[in-house]
Design a protein around this motif. Sequence first.
Motif, short mmCIF file in Angstrom:
data_model
loop_
_atom_site.label_atom_id
_atom_site.label_comp_id
_atom_site.label_asym_id
_atom_site.label_seq_id
_atom_site.Cartn_x
_atom_site.Cartn_y
_atom_site.Cartn_z
N ASP A 17 -7.90 -6.57 4.10
CA ASP A 17 -7.99 -5.15 3.74
C ASP A 17 -8.22 -4.29 4.97
OD1 ASP A 17 -8.54 -2.65 2.54
OD2 ASP A 17 -10.45 -3.30 1.71
N ILE A 20 -5.17 -4.23 7.54
CA ILE A 20 -4.05 -3.43 7.05
C ILE A 20 -4.43 -1.96 6.96
CG2 ILE A 20 -2.53 -3.05 5.05
CD1 ILE A 20 -2.56 -6.15 4.71
N PHE A 21 -5.66 -1.68 6.50
CA PHE A 21 -6.11 -0.29 6.39
C PHE A 21 -6.07 0.43 7.74
CE2 PHE A 21 -9.56 2.83 6.74
CZ PHE A 21 -9.22 3.70 5.72
N GLN A 35 -5.78 3.03 1.87
CA GLN A 35 -6.77 2.27 1.11
C GLN A 35 -6.11 1.53 -0.05
OE1 GLN A 35 -9.89 1.41 1.47
NE2 GLN A 35 -10.07 0.47 -0.53
N SER A 38 -3.84 -1.36 1.39
CA SER A 38 -4.61 -2.45 2.00
C SER A 38 -5.42 -3.20 0.94
CB SER A 38 -5.51 -1.94 3.11
OG SER A 38 -6.52 -1.08 2.62
N CYS A 41 -3.30 -5.69 -1.03
CA CYS A 41 -3.04 -6.95 -0.32
C CYS A 41 -4.21 -7.91 -0.48
CB CYS A 41 -2.76 -6.67 1.15
SG CYS A 41 -1.22 -5.79 1.43
#
Length: 132
Positions: A17, A20-21, A35, A38, A41
Amino acid sequence: MQALKFLMVGVLNTSIDLAIFFVLSIAGLPIVLAQCLSYSCGLVNSYLINRKWTFQRTEKQSMQELLKFIGVNILTLGVVSLLLLELQSLGNQSLTISKVIATTAGILINYLGSRYWVFRVSQAKGGKSHES
């Protein structure tokens, strides 16, 4: 032991998270969109690993279980997103501190929902409880 497993999976999910965020945020996506993407995922990873390893569900997935899991995670995502926005904009917190605080709240909500609602085996059905 179950809570420790959930925590370990949570660390992995949170790492996914966060990575990716921050990539999406740096790329210029609005923070709520970053948000949502991410978190999604981490959500897929969470369901697969927690179902099989943490809560040791061996029976075939049911639509009811999947819908409960999605429901808990929609609630978690909503709370985390609102908290993230509040801390960052109104609380004048840095994005990193806001994300850590919001994610911590999300982990608590998610664990309680997963353990006591999504992956709970009913005693009435003769199943063994996953209480630890």
